[in-house]
Design an enzyme around this catalytic site. Structure first.
Site, mmCIF file in Angstrom:
data_model
loop_
_atom_site.group_PDB
_atom_site.id
_atom_site.type_symbol
_atom_site.label_atom_id
_atom_site.label_comp_id
_atom_site.label_asym_id
_atom_site.label_seq_id
_atom_site.Cartn_x
_atom_site.Cartn_y
_atom_site.Cartn_z
ATOM 1 N N LYS A 1 33.108 33.504 -31.227
ATOM 2 C CA LYS A 1 33.045 33.740 -32.672
ATOM 3 C C LYS A 1 33.945 32.836 -33.486
ATOM 4 C CE LYS A 1 32.245 38.716 -32.436
ATOM 5 N NZ LYS A 1 33.071 39.934 -32.403
ATOM 6 N N GLY B 1 41.619 33.098 -22.562
ATOM 7 C CA GLY B 1 41.310 33.894 -21.384
ATOM 8 C C GLY B 1 40.059 33.414 -20.660
ATOM 9 N N GLY C 1 45.797 35.308 -26.339
ATOM 10 C CA GLY C 1 46.092 35.649 -27.732
ATOM 11 C C GLY C 1 47.287 34.873 -28.272
ATOM 12 N N ARG D 1 49.624 35.230 -12.623
ATOM 13 C CA ARG D 1 50.733 35.620 -13.503
ATOM 14 C C ARG D 1 52.009 35.936 -12.725
ATOM 15 N NH1 ARG D 1 47.989 38.885 -18.574
ATOM 16 N NH2 ARG D 1 47.581 36.952 -19.693
HETATM 17 P P1 ADP Z 1 38.470 32.362 -24.916
HETATM 18 O O1 ADP Z 1 38.734 33.688 -24.260
HETATM 19 O O2 ADP Z 1 38.622 31.232 -23.939
HETATM 20 O O3 ADP Z 1 39.256 32.163 -26.162
HETATM 21 P P2 ADP Z 1 36.142 33.401 -26.286
HETATM 22 O O4 ADP Z 1 36.551 34.776 -25.927
HETATM 23 O O5 ADP Z 1 36.225 32.994 -27.703
HETATM 24 O O6 ADP Z 1 36.925 32.330 -25.352
HETATM 25 O O7 ADP Z 1 34.618 33.147 -25.873
HETATM 26 C C1 ADP Z 1 34.127 33.298 -24.581
HETATM 27 C C2 ADP Z 1 32.790 33.979 -24.582
HETATM 28 O O8 ADP Z 1 31.867 33.300 -25.424
HETATM 29 C C3 ADP Z 1 32.185 33.967 -23.206
HETATM 30 O O9 ADP Z 1 32.060 35.289 -22.753
HETATM 31 C C4 ADP Z 1 30.826 33.301 -23.388
HETATM 32 O O10 ADP Z 1 29.793 33.930 -22.654
HETATM 33 C C5 ADP Z 1 30.580 33.447 -24.875
HETATM 34 N N1 ADP Z 1 29.659 32.416 -25.361
HETATM 35 C C6 ADP Z 1 29.823 31.096 -25.324
HETATM 36 N N2 ADP Z 1 28.751 30.448 -25.810
HETATM 37 C C7 ADP Z 1 27.846 31.395 -26.155
HETATM 38 C C8 ADP Z 1 26.517 31.368 -26.714
HETATM 39 N N3 ADP Z 1 25.926 30.226 -26.994
HETATM 40 N N4 ADP Z 1 25.920 32.556 -26.946
HETATM 41 C C9 ADP Z 1 26.535 33.714 -26.653
HETATM 42 N N5 ADP Z 1 27.784 33.814 -26.137
HETATM 43 C C10 ADP Z 1 28.429 32.658 -25.882
HETATM 44 MG MG MG Z 2 37.944 35.649 -24.592
#
Ligand code: ADP
Ligand code: MG
Length: 398
Positions: free
Chosen positions: A197, A350, A373, A35
């Site tokens: 999620k 992230g 975000g 950053r």
């Molecule tokens: P980003 O920060 O890139 O937007 P998210 O925060 O939505 O991504 O998701 C990342 C998290 O999702 C990671 O910590 C990962 O471990 C979890 N994750 C991915 N696939 C699974 C799964 N099948 N079961 C449980 N957790 C998962």
């Molecule tokens: Mg995340």
């Protein structure tokens, strides 16, 4: 939106809102300075054009109180090393001491204001606090894309008080790459969405369906889509209350002619922590007591094939629990597939960012967003408060 290039900054006090909210260890050593590097083009430009540079940022979540461990002084040191000049650390971000410091600045000097979030006014978008900040400058520049989705005083309210406002190069870059991917993209436009999620990305999913040609899902969120198709995913993480919503999203995609891909196989485990009973199975054969932890090799191959004709790729969210080695392959393979594609590729999030670095593929991606975000908010199709505020003042002829 006006950019820093369109504003005369020579000899002026230029307050640049940056996001140098870098991770630090318990001894306040900076563990990743991406950053800090990201703001260098704007800061260097301001210096080259004879401005007095005042930098403002937040760090961590001090919740309106002074927390010494959340001081920005380690950032001032690191920044000074990159700029090859002293970056003076201010004792605070507003107040008479800071005003005196700023008013004694000479052209070509750099001051870093102390953590904005030591004042509650920052996150409350308080006008008095914003006015005090604005009082430090002749020109306000927003180069903090990662906080633009928040109406905070230093990105939103400040634009009502600063004499002149504009965008820095990082903010400009983020918005223009995103535009390239979403407003009139080269097609096929393929979205890859994964992560934890559906609930945290529902608005983004809905909006993206309006734009894309192909949609691929992975990560834990894919489980809920599989469930909506009547597939038994065992003990996998799902969102029960969103099973119907997931089904509706797939139906909507179908109605629009968007090709919707779900995983066909998975890496499963008996338990997430113990990493026991790891197996690769078709999604229709997930053992009763197992949890889906990653997409399987057949899915990786299928997604790679489906990406082959892509002209634009937008990716957010890991394909599995990539933090743990046995479940990282789906995400790392996806990183390689996206990197090898000749499409314009935009990646944000992230955890996705962490995964890309882990895969060693960050150089071969067209653009990696610096805002988790804020990137998601762009995917949702809503104007970002920080960006809207800049647009508004410039439209008003400020
Ligand atoms: P980003 O920060 O890139 O937007 P998210 O925060 O939505 O991504 O998701 C990342 C998290 O999702 C990671 O910590 C990962 O471990 C979890 N994750 C991915 N696939 C699974 C799964 N099948 N079961 C449980 N957790 C998962
Ligand atoms: Mg995340």
């Amino acid at each position: 939106m006006k950019t820093i290039k369109e504003i005369d900054i020579s000899g002026k006090r230029v307050l640049i809102r940056v996001d140098v909210n870098v991770p630090m260890d318990k001894f306040q050593n900076i563990t990743d300075d991406t950053r800090i590097k990201g703001i260098l083009p704007t800061v260097q430009y301001a210096l080259d054009h004879h401005a007095k540079v005042i930098l403002a940022s937040h760090l961590g979540r001090p919740k309106g109180k002074t927390v010494p461990e959340m001081s920005l002084s380690p950032v001032a040191m690191r920044l000074g090393r990159y700029l090859k000049k002293l970056v003076k650390m201010a004792p605070d971000c507003v107040g008479s001491d800071v005003e005196a410091l700023v008013n004694n600045m000479k052209t070509g000097e750099v001051i870093l204001l102390e953590n904005l979030r030591f004042h509650q006014g920052e996150q409350d978008n308080d006008e008095n606090f914003a006015a005090a900040l604005a009082g430090l400058c002749d020109v306000y520049i927003n180069d903090a894309f990662a906080v633009c989705h928040r109406a905070n005083a230093s990105v939103e309210a400040i634009t009502r008080f600063a004499p002149e406002c504009g965008a820095g190069f990082l903010l400009q870059n983020e918005l223009s790459y995103f535009k390239k991917a979403f407003d009139n993209p080269a097609r096929p436009l393929v979205a890859i969405i994964g992560g934890a999620k559906i609930s945290s990305k529902l608005a983004a999913l809905e909006n993206m369906l309006k734009h894309v040609d192909k949609f691929m899902v992975g990560g834990a969120m894919a489980n809920t889509f599989l469930k909506s198709m009547g597939i038994d995913v065992g003990r996998s993480k799902t969102e029960e209350d969103l099973v119907i919503t997931a089904g509706n999203l797939m139906k909507k995609a179908d109605d629009k002619g968007v090709i919707f891909y779900v995983p066909v196989d998975a890496v499963v485990a008996g338990s997430q922590d113990a990493e026991v009973d790891i197996k690769i199975v078709p999604v229709k054969e997930v053992p009763e007591g197992s949890m889906i932890m990653d997409i399987g090799p057949a899915t990786s191959l299928l997604y790679e094939e489906a990406l082959a004709d892509a002209k634009t790729i937008v990716w957010n969210g890991p394909m599995g629990v990539f933090e743990e080695e046995p479940f990282s392959k789906g995400t790392l393979t996806m990183a390689r597939s996206v990197a090898e594609s000749s499409a314009l590729s935009i990646v944000g999030g992230g955890d996705t960012d962490v995964a890309l670095h882990k895969a060693g593929e960050s150089e071969r991606i067209t653009y990696i967003s610096t805002g988790g975000g804020a990137f998601l908010a762009l995917l949702e199709g809503e104007p970002l408060p920080g960006v809207a505020a800049l647009d508004k003042v410039n439209m008003a002829g400020n």
